[in-house]
Structures are given as structure tokens and as C-alpha cells.
Design an enzyme around this catalytic site. Structure first.
Site, PDB file in Angstrom:
ATOM      1  N   LYS A 121       0.844  -1.200   0.000  1.00  0.00           N
ATOM      2  CA  LYS A 121       0.000   0.000   0.000  1.00  0.00           C
ATOM      3  C   LYS A 121       0.879   1.250   0.000  1.00  0.00           C
ATOM      4  O   LYS A 121       0.666   2.178  -0.762  1.00  0.00           O
ATOM      5  CB  LYS A 121      -0.907  -0.053   1.240  1.00  0.00           C
ATOM      6  CG  LYS A 121      -1.837   1.119   1.372  1.00  0.00           C
ATOM      7  CD  LYS A 121      -2.742   0.943   2.583  1.00  0.00           C
ATOM      8  CE  LYS A 121      -3.420   2.260   2.909  1.00  0.00           C
ATOM      9  NZ  LYS A 121      -4.256   2.177   4.112  1.00  0.00           N
ATOM     10  N   GLU A 127      10.542  -4.916   4.133  1.00  0.00           N
ATOM     11  CA  GLU A 127      10.541  -6.326   3.736  1.00  0.00           C
ATOM     12  C   GLU A 127      10.206  -6.465   2.245  1.00  0.00           C
ATOM     13  O   GLU A 127      10.902  -7.163   1.496  1.00  0.00           O
ATOM     14  CB  GLU A 127       9.495  -7.114   4.547  1.00  0.00           C
ATOM     15  CG  GLU A 127       9.824  -7.284   6.013  1.00  0.00           C
ATOM     16  CD  GLU A 127       9.319  -6.132   6.885  1.00  0.00           C
ATOM     17  OE1 GLU A 127       9.019  -5.038   6.344  1.00  0.00           O
ATOM     18  OE2 GLU A 127       9.244  -6.323   8.109  1.00  0.00           O
ATOM     19  N   GLY A 177      -4.687  -1.890   5.331  1.00  0.00           N
ATOM     20  CA  GLY A 177      -3.917  -3.043   4.846  1.00  0.00           C
ATOM     21  C   GLY A 177      -4.558  -4.371   5.199  1.00  0.00           C
ATOM     22  O   GLY A 177      -4.699  -5.264   4.359  1.00  0.00           O
ATOM     23  N   ARG A 178      -5.004  -4.507   6.457  1.00  0.00           N
ATOM     24  CA  ARG A 178      -5.527  -5.809   6.897  1.00  0.00           C
ATOM     25  C   ARG A 178      -6.949  -6.089   6.400  1.00  0.00           C
ATOM     26  O   ARG A 178      -7.508  -7.140   6.664  1.00  0.00           O
ATOM     27  CB  ARG A 178      -5.440  -5.928   8.424  1.00  0.00           C
ATOM     28  CG  ARG A 178      -6.059  -4.774   9.188  1.00  0.00           C
ATOM     29  CD  ARG A 178      -5.621  -4.796  10.643  1.00  0.00           C
ATOM     30  NE  ARG A 178      -6.080  -3.634  11.384  1.00  0.00           N
ATOM     31  CZ  ARG A 178      -5.424  -2.491  11.445  1.00  0.00           C
ATOM     32  NH1 ARG A 178      -4.293  -2.332  10.787  1.00  0.00           N
ATOM     33  NH2 ARG A 178      -5.894  -1.488  12.175  1.00  0.00           N
ATOM     34  N   GLU A 219      -4.157  -6.449  15.320  1.00  0.00           N
ATOM     35  CA  GLU A 219      -3.649  -5.143  14.887  1.00  0.00           C
ATOM     36  C   GLU A 219      -4.768  -4.098  15.044  1.00  0.00           C
ATOM     37  O   GLU A 219      -4.503  -2.937  15.332  1.00  0.00           O
ATOM     38  CB  GLU A 219      -3.160  -5.208  13.428  1.00  0.00           C
ATOM     39  CG  GLU A 219      -2.213  -4.073  13.054  1.00  0.00           C
ATOM     40  CD  GLU A 219      -1.464  -4.323  11.738  1.00  0.00           C
ATOM     41  OE1 GLU A 219      -0.355  -4.872  11.784  1.00  0.00           O
ATOM     42  OE2 GLU A 219      -1.988  -3.964  10.675  1.00  0.00           O
ATOM     43  N   HIS A 247      -5.409 -33.089  18.265  1.00  0.00           N
ATOM     44  CA  HIS A 247      -4.239 -33.893  18.647  1.00  0.00           C
ATOM     45  C   HIS A 247      -3.079 -33.016  19.087  1.00  0.00           C
ATOM     46  O   HIS A 247      -1.962 -33.499  19.247  1.00  0.00           O
ATOM     47  CB  HIS A 247      -3.820 -34.785  17.477  1.00  0.00           C
ATOM     48  CG  HIS A 247      -4.843 -35.825  17.160  1.00  0.00           C
ATOM     49  ND1 HIS A 247      -4.865 -37.049  17.771  1.00  0.00           N
ATOM     50  CD2 HIS A 247      -5.911 -35.802  16.329  1.00  0.00           C
ATOM     51  CE1 HIS A 247      -5.888 -37.758  17.311  1.00  0.00           C
ATOM     52  NE2 HIS A 247      -6.544 -37.009  16.434  1.00  0.00           N
ATOM     53  N   LYS A 290       9.867  -0.893  13.999  1.00  0.00           N
ATOM     54  CA  LYS A 290      10.393  -0.617  12.653  1.00  0.00           C
ATOM     55  C   LYS A 290      11.478   0.451  12.736  1.00  0.00           C
ATOM     56  O   LYS A 290      12.532   0.330  12.126  1.00  0.00           O
ATOM     57  CB  LYS A 290       9.277  -0.083  11.743  1.00  0.00           C
ATOM     58  CG  LYS A 290       8.306  -1.087  11.224  1.00  0.00           C
ATOM     59  CD  LYS A 290       7.425  -0.421  10.157  1.00  0.00           C
ATOM     60  CE  LYS A 290       6.135  -1.162   9.929  1.00  0.00           C
ATOM     61  NZ  LYS A 290       5.185  -0.450   9.086  1.00  0.00           N
TER      62      LYS A 290
END
Ligand code: F6P
Length: 550
Positions: A209, A215, A272-273, A358, A389, A517
């Protein structure tokens, strides 16, 4: 218009809920079921292909009534209207929150700063459609004239988790393209992916965005260098054929060398999310075809309409949100488990971790004051039956209260009912076991039947008892399809919204990810120059060890 600021703990409903909790904390679901034969009729919701049975919760009619009063008192109705109408409800970033507009009908009118955003959205949707068709039909080709076989989505957080979750979930509907996701700045991640690629037939979709995310930019640079390496005979011009971007930041995208025609725009009013409905979902469209992508949007739109218009007592997102508040704020539950009974939804929990944590991991109210009650639930989970399990022991017999959502489907996609009936019998058995538990008398009866000695039985008995009374919601959906997946994701998005409104927090900013960051950037300078500046003794010690041993 902005969301109002009401401390929920100061509402009448909250005070009544506190008193009500004193009665309900000792309530037993087993008894509640015995007392009321119509309990499940009262506590279930049906809508489209969805059924939610929430009768296996530690609630009665009064609990629900008080939770609904809480929703009214904090002004949920008007908050929903503001959310859908494009009010600036993300006040700390001065933005509207309009992922719902991305899946609205073409005839809708939704204004941001006085401009209807629907025509722009449809323009981008048409661009996604055209591009998807060109790639999947082989009309659009790589630099040596071969059709694309592989797509690599490069992004992180919301620019990765949503598409990765949806592509995994819709695997059954997938076409011939191999789809890869690179997110971590860990060089080993990207090198593992690169190993599998042929530059001639690979399309790279850079999703960011902001187009400033370390990254994603680092991974994109590494891929570009690899793509332009001499061995492949590629040139700078070939970049235009193989790289496309999804971003709001046209300038940075062009600086990276991507042809402006290959940019799919998005808008700052898409968080973003919550962005997989925008061009961030390009990889989803490429993987399953545009029509399926559109169905996915349609499913979300239908859930939006349900959320916007259904009375709160019939409203799925509102009900799930209120139940979650009940456990989080009154029972002191710290987390919630999400257990889909389909392997396809294995990425649902990580996806919703970002969405939920977030968004609602905040400790300052909308009035700027530190809040004195719990917010953001911790979400975790794995597909059943694998989860059974792994960590179900703790849910059944541990000391923590972990409300859980069980998500299952009536119809299996390959029609394999031998497997599906086994899977679903576990699905039903677990919620029943969590609710009923197993009494001392039942355990003793089993011992008697097995002829276990009195001494051994006496020793073993406490370990074999299950207290039960563990709350679950059962979400039973007809079939996993692009449409029902869209509705399911929108269901959880709106749950997050409702909780943020009630907790009086801003759900759509994420300042909490900034500090780390910033520090990482200054530490990177120190690593590059091998000069460790002033840090606490622990960080300095670790950095020195790293520099000396690398
Ligand atoms: O981790 C913080 C965050 O801002 C997320 O909210 C977002 O989804 C992610 O980083 C990626 O950001 P971008 O799409 O701008 O690269």
C-alpha cells in the site's frame, strides 16, 4: 462526523452486566440446557448458507438482553452507519474506512470527500478482470513469448496474509497457475522460492500500500536483480512484462521501474488488513479466475447488507462480537480459538490474527485516555482434527477459559463422505464434549464396566473428570465456495468493528507496529557500520555477539 466516545464501563448496561456476571459465573450450561428445552431454538441464527448455533455459551436470555443494551448504549447503530457511509472513523490517520465499498454493487453511491468512489473501484475491478483473463488465457506472455506458469506475490502483513489465506482456502477452485508468496525479509525465504522459478514464465506481483515497507522492497530488489542476471538474457525492458504492482504510491512504484500501466491502484481508505477485496486481491483473481474473485466480493457484500440491516438480536457479526465481549471483559478470558474443520482454512487464524490484534490491540480510548478494561482478544487456532491432537487437552482440562469458534461445512468439495462424516463427527463431538464434560459418576461407571480395581479407580478418577462448561460457537456453512468464504471473512471483519466500537478504541490505525520498525532501521545502520551505539546492556550484548560471530 466521528464516532462518539463512551467509556463502556460507565454505561448502565455494563454495570448491570457486572451484576449479572456474578450470577452467571457459576452457571452450568448443562443445567441451562436441562432447564430449557427450547434453548437452541432461541440461540441460533440462520442466514443464507450460514447457521450459527451459539446455545453452547454461558448465557441466558438476560445476558443477551444486557449485551444488546450495551450495544445500544454505546451507539452501535449510528457507528455502523458512519462506517458504511465513509465517515472519517479512522481519526488518528484522518481517513474513512471503506473496505465495504470495494464489494458494493456498481449502482451504489459512496462518497469520500464529496466524490463517489464506486466508479473508480469498478475501473480497477475491470483492470483486474482484463489482466487476469490475459494471464490465464496465455495471451499475456513473458519476455521469450511463453505464457506464464507461476505468480509470485511479494508483500507482507495485509499485503500478504489476505491473498495467501484466500488462495489456500480456494485451492479447489484454482487454475493452472502456481502461486507463491514471499513476505519475510529473511533471505532464506526468498531464496527458497527463487529456486522453484523460471524467469521466462514467472509474473511478479509487488503488493505494498505504501511502497515503503522494508521487507517488500528488499524482496522486490532481490527478485529484480535475480531476474536481470546475465544468465537469463533479460533486459530492463523485460521488467514491464514481468512485474506489476498494487499500491497507493504511484511515485515510488515508478521509481522502482514498474510501468505505470502495470500499476493497480488502491486508496488510503482501505486498511492493509482489510485490503484483500481491493487490487491487493489480484493474486487471488489470478489464482482462481476473476469470476470466482467477484463471487468472493459478492459474498462479502451480502454479509455487509446483513450486518447493516439485520436487527442486532438476529445479526451474526453483532452476536459473535457481544459474546466475545462477555468472555473477555466479564469472565476474564484472554484468548479465543478458531477451529475450522477444513484443511483449506489453515491460514484463517494467522489472517484473523492481524485483523483482530492489529485492529483492537489498543489501550487508549477514543477520548485519548488510557483505558481501564481489557480490549483485543488473542486469536489462535489450527484446523480440526489436527488441533484436537495438539492443544485440545488444554481447552478441555486446562485452567484457562478459551471460548472457541468451530467452523464446519455440510458438503465436502470432493464428495468424499467417508472422510467428511468422520471429520464432522469430530466437529460435533468436540463442542458437545466441551459443553457436557464428564462427571465423576460417569467416569466411575466406566471404571466399573472395565472392572478397574477400587484403588486404581480412586487414584485415576480426578484425572479423568472433565468439568465441561466450555463455551463454543458452531458456525455451520453449506459449502466452502468463493462466495461463502467472502461472507465468512466479512463476518469476522464486522465482529472486529463492533468490538472496537464497544471498547471505545480506534480499530483502524496501527501505531503499535512503528516503534520496532524505527529501531530496526537504526540498528541496521549500526550493523552495517559495525558501531554499536548506546543501548540497554542486553541489546548491546546481543548485538556484539552477533557482530563477532557472523
Ligand atoms: O505491519 C504494519 C503494516 O502497516 C500493516 O498494517 C500492513 O498490512 C503491512 O504493514 C504492509 O504494509 P504495506 O502494504 O504498505 O507494505
Amino acid at each position: 462526523m466521528a464516532l462518539n466516545t463512551i467509556n463502556p464501563t460507565e454505561t448502565n448496561a455494563w454495570k448491570k452486566l457486572e451484576m449479572h456476571y456474578n450470577e452467571m459465573q457459576k452457571a452450568s450450561m448443562q443445567e441451562l440446557f436441562q432447564l430449557d428445552a427450547t434453548r437452541t431454538e432461541k440461540f441460533n441464527l440462520k442466514w443464507n448458507d450460514f447457521l450459527i448455533d451459539y446455545s453452547k455459551n454461558i448465557i441466558n436470555q438476560e445476558t443477551l438482553q444486557l449485551l444488546l443494551e450495551l450495544a445500544d448504549e454505546v451507539g452501535l447503530k449510528s457507528a455502523i452507519a458512519e462506517y458504511f457511509d465513509g465517515a472519517i472513523i479512522n481519526q488518528t490517520e484522518n481517513r474513512a474506512v471503506l473496505h465495504t465499498a470495494l464489494r458494493a454493487q456498481e449502482s451504489a453511491v459512496i462518497n469520500v470527500d464529496g466524490n463517489n468512489v464506486i466508479p473508480e473501484i469498478y475501473e480497477v475491478k475491470n483492470k483486474i478482470k482484463k489482466f487476469t483473463n490475459e494471464v490465464t488465457s496465455g495471451e499475456r506472455m513473458g519476455y521469450t513469448g511463453k505464457p506464464f506458469t507461476d505468480v509470485v506475490n511479494i508483500g507482507i502483513g495485509g499485503s500478504d496474509l489476505g491473498p495467501a489465506m484466500a488462495v489456500e482456502a480456494l485451492q479447489f477452485y484454482k487454475n493452472h497457475l502456481n502461486v507463491h508468496f514471499v513476505s519475510n525479509v529473511d533471505g532464506d525465504h526468498i531464496n527458497e522460492i527463487i529456486k522453484k522459478l523460471n524467469p521466462e514464465t514467472t509474473l511478479f506481483v509487488i503488493v505494498s500500500k505504501t511502497f515503503t515497507t522494508q521487507e517488500t522492497l528488499t524482496n522486490s530488489e532481490t527478485i529484480r536483480k535475480w531476474f536481470l542476471s546475465r544468465d537469463f538474457g533479460t533486459t530492463q525492458e523485460d521488467i514491464a512484462k514481468h512485474f506489476v504492482a498494487v499500491s497507493t504510491n504511484m511515485q515510488k512504484v515508478t521509481e522502482f521501474g514498474i510501468n505505470p500501466n502495470n500499476v493497480f491502484p488502491m486508496w488510503d481508505w482501505v486498511g492493509g488488513r482489510f485490503s484483500l477485496w481491493s487490487a491487493v486481491g489480484l493474486t487471488i483473481s489470478l489464482a482462481v479466475g476473476y469470476d470466482n474473485f467477484d463471487e468472493f466480493l459478492q459474498g462479502a457484500n451480502e454479509m455487509d447488507e446483513h450486518f447493516r440491516t439485520a436487527n442486532f438480536d438476529q445479526n451474526m457479526p453483532v452476536t459473535l462480537a457481544l459474546l466475545s465481549i462477555w468472555y473477555n471483559n466479564f469472565f476474564g478470558a484472554e484468548s479465543e480459538a478458531l477451529i475450522p474443520y477444513t484443511q483449506y482454512l489453515q491460514k484463517l487464524a494467522p489472517y484473523l490474527q492481524q485483523g483482530t490484534m492489529e485492529s483492537n490491540g489498543k489501550s487508549v480510548g477514543r477520548d485519548g485516555k488510557t483505558i481501564n478494561y481489557q480490549t483485543g482478544t488473542i486469536i489462535w487456532g489450527e484446523p480440526g482434527t489436527n488441533a484436537q491432537h495438539a492443544f485440545f487437552q488444554l481447552i478441555h482440562q486446562g485452567t484457562k477459559l478459551i471460548p472457541a469458534d468451530f467452523i464446519g461445512f455440510v458438503t465436502p468439495l470432493y464428495g468424499d463422505y467417508d472422510h467428511h462424516d468422520k471429520l464432522m463427527s469430530n466437529f460435533f463431538a468436540q463442542t458437545e464434549a466441551l459443553m457436557h464434560g464428564k462427571t465423576e459418576a460417569q467416569v466411575q461407571a466406566e471404571f466399573d464396566k472395565q472392572g478397574i480395581s477400587e484403588d486404581k479407580a480412586k487414584f485415576l478418577l480426578p484425572f479423568k473428570v472433565f468439568t465441561g462448561n466450555k463455551p463454543t460457537n458452531t458456525i455451520l456453512i453449506q459449502k466452502l465456495s468463493p462466495k461463502t468464504l467472502g461472507s465468512l471473512i466479512a463476518l469476522y471483519e464486522h465482529k472486529i468493528f463492533v468490538q472496537g466500537v464497544i471498547w471505545n478504541i480506534f480499530s483502524f490505525d496501527q501505531w503499535g507496529v512503528e516503534l520496532g520498525k524505527q529501531l530496526a532501521n537504526s540498528i541496521l545502520d549500526e550493523i552495517n557500520t559495525k558501531t554499536i551505539k548506546s543501548h540497554d546492556s542486553s541489546t548491546a550484548f546481543l548485538l556484539n555477539h552477533f557482530l563477532m560471530n557472523k
